[in-house]
Scaffold this active site. Structure first.
Site, PDB file in Angstrom:
ATOM      1  N   HIS A   1      -6.930  -5.676   2.114  1.00  0.00           N
ATOM      2  CA  HIS A   1      -5.800  -5.144   2.868  1.00  0.00           C
ATOM      3  C   HIS A   1      -5.284  -6.261   3.780  1.00  0.00           C
ATOM      4  O   HIS A   1      -6.082  -6.901   4.483  1.00  0.00           O
ATOM      5  CB  HIS A   1      -6.233  -3.992   3.775  1.00  0.00           C
ATOM      6  CG  HIS A   1      -6.817  -2.807   3.054  1.00  0.00           C
ATOM      7  ND1 HIS A   1      -6.098  -1.654   2.831  1.00  0.00           N
ATOM      8  CD2 HIS A   1      -8.050  -2.583   2.541  1.00  0.00           C
ATOM      9  CE1 HIS A   1      -6.870  -0.775   2.201  1.00  0.00           C
ATOM     10  NE2 HIS A   1      -8.067  -1.311   2.024  1.00  0.00           N
TER      11      HIS A   1
ATOM     12  N   HIS B   1     -10.217  -5.326  -3.470  1.00  0.00           N
ATOM     13  CA  HIS B   1      -8.881  -5.509  -2.891  1.00  0.00           C
ATOM     14  C   HIS B   1      -9.025  -5.872  -1.423  1.00  0.00           C
ATOM     15  O   HIS B   1      -9.971  -5.459  -0.751  1.00  0.00           O
ATOM     16  CB  HIS B   1      -8.002  -4.261  -3.060  1.00  0.00           C
ATOM     17  CG  HIS B   1      -8.620  -3.002  -2.547  1.00  0.00           C
ATOM     18  ND1 HIS B   1      -9.560  -2.288  -3.254  1.00  0.00           N
ATOM     19  CD2 HIS B   1      -8.451  -2.316  -1.392  1.00  0.00           C
ATOM     20  CE1 HIS B   1      -9.927  -1.226  -2.569  1.00  0.00           C
ATOM     21  NE2 HIS B   1      -9.267  -1.221  -1.409  1.00  0.00           N
TER      22      HIS B   1
ATOM     23  N   ASN C   1     -13.117  -3.137   2.166  1.00  0.00           N
ATOM     24  CA  ASN C   1     -14.137  -2.114   2.355  1.00  0.00           C
ATOM     25  C   ASN C   1     -15.049  -2.125   1.129  1.00  0.00           C
ATOM     26  O   ASN C   1     -14.558  -2.085  -0.002  1.00  0.00           O
ATOM     27  CB  ASN C   1     -13.478  -0.736   2.501  1.00  0.00           C
ATOM     28  CG  ASN C   1     -12.559  -0.656   3.707  1.00  0.00           C
ATOM     29  OD1 ASN C   1     -12.877  -1.182   4.775  1.00  0.00           O
ATOM     30  ND2 ASN C   1     -11.414  -0.018   3.549  1.00  0.00           N
TER      31      ASN C   1
ATOM     32  N   HIS D   1     -12.018  -1.299  -7.202  1.00  0.00           N
ATOM     33  CA  HIS D   1     -11.542  -2.578  -7.749  1.00  0.00           C
ATOM     34  C   HIS D   1     -11.309  -3.431  -6.507  1.00  0.00           C
ATOM     35  O   HIS D   1     -10.555  -3.014  -5.608  1.00  0.00           O
ATOM     36  CB  HIS D   1     -10.260  -2.363  -8.553  1.00  0.00           C
ATOM     37  CG  HIS D   1      -9.642  -3.599  -9.142  1.00  0.00           C
ATOM     38  ND1 HIS D   1      -9.383  -3.734 -10.505  1.00  0.00           N
ATOM     39  CD2 HIS D   1      -9.205  -4.743  -8.573  1.00  0.00           C
ATOM     40  CE1 HIS D   1      -8.823  -4.909 -10.743  1.00  0.00           C
ATOM     41  NE2 HIS D   1      -8.692  -5.545  -9.568  1.00  0.00           N
TER      42      HIS D   1
ATOM     43  N   GLY E   1     -15.488   3.188   3.588  1.00  0.00           N
ATOM     44  CA  GLY E   1     -14.079   3.533   3.436  1.00  0.00           C
ATOM     45  C   GLY E   1     -13.451   3.105   2.133  1.00  0.00           C
ATOM     46  O   GLY E   1     -12.242   3.260   1.952  1.00  0.00           O
TER      47      GLY E   1
ATOM     48  N   HIS F   1     -11.214  -7.444 -13.195  1.00  0.00           N
ATOM     49  CA  HIS F   1     -11.899  -6.375 -12.464  1.00  0.00           C
ATOM     50  C   HIS F   1     -13.195  -6.858 -11.812  1.00  0.00           C
ATOM     51  O   HIS F   1     -14.069  -7.412 -12.475  1.00  0.00           O
ATOM     52  CB  HIS F   1     -12.225  -5.209 -13.402  1.00  0.00           C
ATOM     53  CG  HIS F   1     -12.839  -4.048 -12.681  1.00  0.00           C
ATOM     54  ND1 HIS F   1     -12.082  -3.074 -12.066  1.00  0.00           N
ATOM     55  CD2 HIS F   1     -14.136  -3.738 -12.429  1.00  0.00           C
ATOM     56  CE1 HIS F   1     -12.882  -2.199 -11.490  1.00  0.00           C
ATOM     57  NE2 HIS F   1     -14.141  -2.568 -11.693  1.00  0.00           N
TER      58      HIS F   1
ATOM     59  N   ASP G   1       0.849  -1.191   0.000  1.00  0.00           N
ATOM     60  CA  ASP G   1       0.000   0.000   0.000  1.00  0.00           C
ATOM     61  C   ASP G   1       0.884   1.240   0.000  1.00  0.00           C
ATOM     62  O   ASP G   1       1.861   1.325   0.747  1.00  0.00           O
ATOM     63  CB  ASP G   1      -0.933  -0.013   1.220  1.00  0.00           C
ATOM     64  CG  ASP G   1      -2.076   0.985   1.064  1.00  0.00           C
ATOM     65  OD1 ASP G   1      -3.230   0.535   0.920  1.00  0.00           O
ATOM     66  OD2 ASP G   1      -1.820   2.202   1.075  1.00  0.00           O
TER      67      ASP G   1
HETATM   68  P1  AMP Z   1      -9.705   1.455   0.180  1.00  0.00           P
HETATM   69  O1  AMP Z   1      -9.770   2.798   0.840  1.00  0.00           O
HETATM   70  O2  AMP Z   1     -10.159   0.309   1.034  1.00  0.00           O
HETATM   71  O3  AMP Z   1     -10.392   1.493  -1.171  1.00  0.00           O
HETATM   72  O4  AMP Z   1      -8.180   1.166  -0.059  1.00  0.00           O
HETATM   73  C1  AMP Z   1      -7.478   1.702  -1.135  1.00  0.00           C
HETATM   74  C2  AMP Z   1      -6.022   1.656  -0.756  1.00  0.00           C
HETATM   75  O5  AMP Z   1      -5.264   1.774  -1.940  1.00  0.00           O
HETATM   76  C3  AMP Z   1      -5.574   2.783   0.175  1.00  0.00           C
HETATM   77  O6  AMP Z   1      -5.042   2.222   1.379  1.00  0.00           O
HETATM   78  C4  AMP Z   1      -4.512   3.527  -0.638  1.00  0.00           C
HETATM   79  O7  AMP Z   1      -3.437   3.967   0.156  1.00  0.00           O
HETATM   80  C5  AMP Z   1      -4.081   2.470  -1.650  1.00  0.00           C
HETATM   81  N1  AMP Z   1      -3.580   2.946  -2.922  1.00  0.00           N
HETATM   82  C6  AMP Z   1      -4.171   3.824  -3.764  1.00  0.00           C
HETATM   83  N2  AMP Z   1      -3.426   3.989  -4.872  1.00  0.00           N
HETATM   84  C7  AMP Z   1      -2.347   3.177  -4.731  1.00  0.00           C
HETATM   85  C8  AMP Z   1      -1.206   2.884  -5.534  1.00  0.00           C
HETATM   86  N3  AMP Z   1      -1.011   3.464  -6.730  1.00  0.00           N
HETATM   87  N4  AMP Z   1      -0.292   2.005  -5.076  1.00  0.00           N
HETATM   88  C9  AMP Z   1      -0.468   1.413  -3.875  1.00  0.00           C
HETATM   89  N5  AMP Z   1      -1.535   1.635  -3.076  1.00  0.00           N
HETATM   90  C10 AMP Z   1      -2.448   2.503  -3.491  1.00  0.00           C
END
Ligand code: AMP
Length: 111
Positions: free
Chosen positions: A100, A98, A85, A96, A91, A46, A30
């Protein structure tokens, strides 16, 4: 998806600090870590979020959890949380799917 940042990361079109990838998933760090260990695990295909998971595509989610178990073991991360999330009010900021992976600290107090 043309303007999806994680589709571009999945395809290698935007650079990421990648820990692991195979034909189905990519695991990368992240960009704004919220814990000493903070990885993101994405399916390469996707899906907008957890609400898009269904009987046709859910095998990738099982694969993601297998990858998480292997990587955390390989990296010595014994205690960790896996969070997704779904929706802006929960949040979600990147639409897409993902997961954490948060570890390396005292995480029991996190919501
Ligand atoms: P969410 O808020 O659950 O959608 O998580 C999205 C996460 O993606 C956040 O923790 C961001 O810090 C992370 N993020 C966004 N853009 C990038 C990127 N280019 N490379 C790595 N992490 C990213």
């Amino acid at each position: 998806m043309a303007d999806c940042v994680f589709c571009k990361i999945a395809a290698g079109e935007i650079p990421s600090k990648t820990l692991f990838e195979d034909e189905l998933v990519r695991v990368f760090y992240d960009i704004e870590p919220k814990a000493p260990v903070h990885w993101l695990v994405i399916p390469k295909a996707h899906l907008s979020g957890a609400a898009d998971i269904n009987a046709e595509n859910s095998a990738v989610v099982a694969h993601i959890f297998e990858v998480i178990a292997k990587l955390t073991a390989a990296e010595g991360v014994k205690e960790y949380r896996v969070v997704t999330n779904n929706g802006p009010d929960a949040g979600q900021s990147v639409f897409h799917l993902h997961f954490h992976v948060l570890g390396g600290g005292v995480l029991g107090g996190m919501a």
